[in-house]
Design a protein around this motif. Structure first.
Motif, PDB file in Angstrom:
ATOM      1  N   MET A   1      18.661  30.151  47.631  1.00  0.00           N
ATOM      2  CA  MET A   1      19.949  30.116  48.319  1.00  0.00           C
ATOM      3  C   MET A   1      21.058  29.960  47.287  1.00  0.00           C
ATOM      4  SD  MET A   1      21.193  27.518  51.337  1.00  0.00           S
ATOM      5  CE  MET A   1      20.931  26.053  50.328  1.00  0.00           C
ATOM      6  N   ARG A   2      22.120  30.729  47.462  1.00  0.00           N
ATOM      7  CA  ARG A   2      23.230  30.647  46.520  1.00  0.00           C
ATOM      8  C   ARG A   2      24.502  30.280  47.269  1.00  0.00           C
ATOM      9  NH1 ARG A   2      27.235  33.920  44.184  1.00  0.00           N
ATOM     10  NH2 ARG A   2      26.805  35.472  45.781  1.00  0.00           N
ATOM     11  N   LEU A   3      25.125  29.185  46.846  1.00  0.00           N
ATOM     12  CA  LEU A   3      26.376  28.735  47.443  1.00  0.00           C
ATOM     13  C   LEU A   3      27.533  29.400  46.715  1.00  0.00           C
ATOM     14  CD1 LEU A   3      25.549  24.913  47.710  1.00  0.00           C
ATOM     15  CD2 LEU A   3      25.072  26.734  49.358  1.00  0.00           C
ATOM     16  N   SER A   4      28.326  30.164  47.450  1.00  0.00           N
ATOM     17  CA  SER A   4      29.397  30.942  46.828  1.00  0.00           C
ATOM     18  C   SER A   4      30.674  30.863  47.645  1.00  0.00           C
ATOM     19  CB  SER A   4      28.971  32.409  46.678  1.00  0.00           C
ATOM     20  OG  SER A   4      30.042  33.192  46.198  1.00  0.00           O
ATOM     21  N   GLN A   5      31.820  30.928  46.945  1.00  0.00           N
ATOM     22  CA  GLN A   5      33.131  30.989  47.583  1.00  0.00           C
ATOM     23  C   GLN A   5      33.871  32.239  47.106  1.00  0.00           C
ATOM     24  OE1 GLN A   5      33.682  26.770  46.170  1.00  0.00           O
ATOM     25  NE2 GLN A   5      34.924  26.621  48.015  1.00  0.00           N
ATOM     26  N   ARG A   6      33.176  33.358  47.117  1.00  0.00           N
ATOM     27  CA  ARG A   6      33.728  34.591  46.568  1.00  0.00           C
ATOM     28  C   ARG A   6      35.020  35.002  47.269  1.00  0.00           C
ATOM     29  NH1 ARG A   6      29.672  39.492  46.403  1.00  0.00           N
ATOM     30  NH2 ARG A   6      29.515  38.842  48.581  1.00  0.00           N
ATOM     31  N   ARG A   7      35.026  34.975  48.595  1.00  0.00           N
ATOM     32  CA  ARG A   7      36.238  35.361  49.317  1.00  0.00           C
ATOM     33  C   ARG A   7      37.391  34.411  48.996  1.00  0.00           C
ATOM     34  NH1 ARG A   7      35.790  36.165  55.707  1.00  0.00           N
ATOM     35  NH2 ARG A   7      34.342  37.771  54.915  1.00  0.00           N
ATOM     36  N   TYR A   8      37.077  33.131  48.869  1.00  0.00           N
ATOM     37  CA  TYR A   8      38.104  32.134  48.543  1.00  0.00           C
ATOM     38  C   TYR A   8      38.667  32.377  47.145  1.00  0.00           C
ATOM     39  CZ  TYR A   8      40.188  27.494  47.927  1.00  0.00           C
ATOM     40  OH  TYR A   8      41.058  26.455  47.687  1.00  0.00           O
ATOM     41  N   MET A   9      37.808  32.743  46.200  1.00  0.00           N
ATOM     42  CA  MET A   9      38.270  33.030  44.843  1.00  0.00           C
ATOM     43  C   MET A   9      39.220  34.226  44.838  1.00  0.00           C
ATOM     44  SD  MET A   9      34.993  32.319  42.342  1.00  0.00           S
ATOM     45  CE  MET A   9      33.659  32.877  43.394  1.00  0.00           C
ATOM     46  N   ARG A  10      38.890  35.248  45.599  1.00  0.00           N
ATOM     47  CA  ARG A  10      39.770  36.417  45.676  1.00  0.00           C
ATOM     48  C   ARG A  10      41.116  36.049  46.297  1.00  0.00           C
ATOM     49  NH1 ARG A  10      35.241  40.816  47.777  1.00  0.00           N
ATOM     50  NH2 ARG A  10      34.383  41.322  45.715  1.00  0.00           N
ATOM     51  N   ASP A  11      41.076  35.150  47.264  1.00  0.00           N
ATOM     52  CA  ASP A  11      42.312  34.713  47.900  1.00  0.00           C
ATOM     53  C   ASP A  11      43.200  33.962  46.906  1.00  0.00           C
ATOM     54  OD1 ASP A  11      44.015  34.186  50.298  1.00  0.00           O
ATOM     55  OD2 ASP A  11      43.460  32.105  49.870  1.00  0.00           O
TER      56      ASP A  11
ATOM     57  N   LEU B   1      43.277  34.375  43.625  1.00  0.00           N
ATOM     58  CA  LEU B   1      43.846  35.363  42.709  1.00  0.00           C
ATOM     59  C   LEU B   1      44.997  36.119  43.367  1.00  0.00           C
ATOM     60  CD1 LEU B   1      40.591  36.832  41.091  1.00  0.00           C
ATOM     61  CD2 LEU B   1      42.194  35.212  40.081  1.00  0.00           C
ATOM     62  N   GLN B   2      44.862  36.414  44.653  1.00  0.00           N
ATOM     63  CA  GLN B   2      45.921  37.120  45.370  1.00  0.00           C
ATOM     64  C   GLN B   2      47.167  36.255  45.490  1.00  0.00           C
ATOM     65  OE1 GLN B   2      44.702  38.556  49.202  1.00  0.00           O
ATOM     66  NE2 GLN B   2      46.532  39.795  49.499  1.00  0.00           N
ATOM     67  N   ARG B   3      46.970  34.969  45.772  1.00  0.00           N
ATOM     68  CA  ARG B   3      48.110  34.062  45.878  1.00  0.00           C
ATOM     69  C   ARG B   3      48.828  33.915  44.544  1.00  0.00           C
ATOM     70  NH1 ARG B   3      46.325  28.518  48.490  1.00  0.00           N
ATOM     71  NH2 ARG B   3      44.163  29.215  48.232  1.00  0.00           N
ATOM     72  N   ALA B   4      48.071  34.003  43.449  1.00  0.00           N
ATOM     73  CA  ALA B   4      48.687  33.897  42.129  1.00  0.00           C
ATOM     74  C   ALA B   4      49.305  35.205  41.672  1.00  0.00           C
ATOM     75  CB  ALA B   4      47.640  33.436  41.111  1.00  0.00           C
ATOM     76  N   GLY B   5      48.987  36.297  42.373  1.00  0.00           N
ATOM     77  CA  GLY B   5      49.545  37.600  42.027  1.00  0.00           C
ATOM     78  C   GLY B   5      48.939  38.216  40.789  1.00  0.00           C
ATOM     79  N   ILE B   6      47.668  37.899  40.492  1.00  0.00           N
ATOM     80  CA  ILE B   6      47.036  38.441  39.288  1.00  0.00           C
ATOM     81  C   ILE B   6      45.659  39.016  39.628  1.00  0.00           C
ATOM     82  CG2 ILE B   6      48.270  36.987  37.639  1.00  0.00           C
ATOM     83  CD1 ILE B   6      45.893  35.115  37.598  1.00  0.00           C
ATOM     84  N   THR B   7      45.587  39.733  40.722  1.00  0.00           N
ATOM     85  CA  THR B   7      44.304  40.313  41.130  1.00  0.00           C
ATOM     86  C   THR B   7      43.804  41.367  40.140  1.00  0.00           C
ATOM     87  OG1 THR B   7      45.539  41.883  42.508  1.00  0.00           O
ATOM     88  CG2 THR B   7      44.674  39.896  43.583  1.00  0.00           C
ATOM     89  N   ASP B   8      44.689  41.947  39.363  1.00  0.00           N
ATOM     90  CA  ASP B   8      44.290  42.982  38.412  1.00  0.00           C
ATOM     91  C   ASP B   8      44.316  42.487  36.973  1.00  0.00           C
ATOM     92  OD1 ASP B   8      44.016  44.865  40.467  1.00  0.00           O
ATOM     93  OD2 ASP B   8      46.165  45.332  40.419  1.00  0.00           O
TER      94      ASP B   8
ATOM     95  N   LYS C   1      38.300  35.621  37.621  1.00  0.00           N
ATOM     96  CA  LYS C   1      38.309  37.057  37.863  1.00  0.00           C
ATOM     97  C   LYS C   1      37.019  37.714  37.370  1.00  0.00           C
ATOM     98  CE  LYS C   1      39.801  41.347  38.339  1.00  0.00           C
ATOM     99  NZ  LYS C   1      39.974  42.012  39.654  1.00  0.00           N
ATOM    100  N   GLY C   2      36.498  37.242  36.242  1.00  0.00           N
ATOM    101  CA  GLY C   2      35.288  37.840  35.683  1.00  0.00           C
ATOM    102  C   GLY C   2      34.000  37.237  36.213  1.00  0.00           C
TER     103      GLY C   2
END
Length: 269
Positions: A1-11, A13-20, A94-95
């Motif tokens: 089992m792997r505990l992950s917050q992938r969607r939260y991490m993307r959120d 990055l989006q809030r910080a404005g550095i998704t790219d 991001k990485g």
């Protein structure tokens, strides 16, 4: 089992404005010491919001604990330099969006913990940073990265304070497991890479160089004397808690991250 917050991490990055943004291999630089810089960041609210979001992320990403703890030390008055430190953490995230904490079946239920301290590592107030990692079998179940409340006068004192923290945590974990009816539990083992602190746990002589250490820290030795804990020396290269006390080179950081079971989205070993 792997505990992950992938969607939260993307959120985040989006809030910080550095998704790219360009990804980095580590969340903290070994060549950039943190100082109490002058001036102030023009949007301290943004800094505090993102730092708070990163704190929640450490629930499944222990590899971020040290860097986030360091960011929190400047919440009252962040500067442009501190904002740069926060963005570096985001670029590391991001990485590593696919990474999470792996929980797998274990062949044993032994409890062992690693404790480490970076003596006088903070250039601002010369306080030490302590960190520990507690394993139940081969699974990481508890970890922390925390600056000590007082200035340590020696590396032995700094390490011994760290041992006191992990001793309290292990005692709580053992108590919890017994309440859940999981037993019998073998004597937990604490691993420390400071010989002075290791000897002090078992030596009944109160050395002159440690007379200034507060009495409450010596409950570690009491636990050892009654057989509730055992403290052993571990070499610095095998000290897993090193990742919680200081910035590390990319290769060493990646090795310790893997040993803490923070892995990408692949079947657990």
């Amino acid at each position: 089992m792997r505990l992950s917050q992938r969607r939260y991490m993307r959120d985040i990055l989006q809030r910080a404005g550095i998704t790219d943004c360009k990804a980095l291999a580590t969340p903290a630089s070994v060549t950039q010491p943190v100082c109490q810089a002058t001036g102030s960041f023009d949007n301290p609210t943004q800094y505090r919001r993102l730092a708070g979001a990163l704190q929640y992320l450490t629930i499944t990403r222990p590899d971020l604990s040290y860097s986030v703890n360091r960011l929190y030390q400047f919440m009252h008055s962040p500067t442009d330099e501190h904002w740069g430190l926060l963005k570096r953490v985001l670029r590391y995230i991001k990485g590593t969006l696919e990474y999470g904490l792996c929980i797998a079946a274990s062949e044993n239920s032994d409890i062992h913990a690693y404790s480490d301290s970076d003596w006088a590592g903070c250039p601002v107030d010369h306080k030490s940073t302590s960190g520990y990692a507690v394993f139940f079998g081969k699974n990481l179940v508890s970890w922390v990265s925390r600056k000590q409340r007082t200035v340590a006068r020696s590396s032995t004192e700094a390490e011994y304070k760290g041992l006191a923290d992990v001793c309290a945590e292990v005692t709580w974990v053992v108590s919890l497991l017994r309440e859940l009816g999981l037993g019998p539990i073998s004597t937990p083992t604490l691993w420390c890479d400071n010989l002075g602190a290791t000897y002090l746990c078992a030596n009944p002589v109160f050395h002159a160089r440690t007379k200034h250490v507060e009495v409450d820290y010596h409950f570690v030795r009491d636990k050892v004397s009654v057989g509730e804990l055992q403290v052993h020396f571990v070499s610095t290269k095998d000290q897993l808690a090193d990742i919680f006390t200081k910035p590390l080179p990319a290769a060493q950081f990646a090795t310790l991250r893997g040993k803490l079971n923070v892995v990408p989205h692949l079947p657990c070993a």
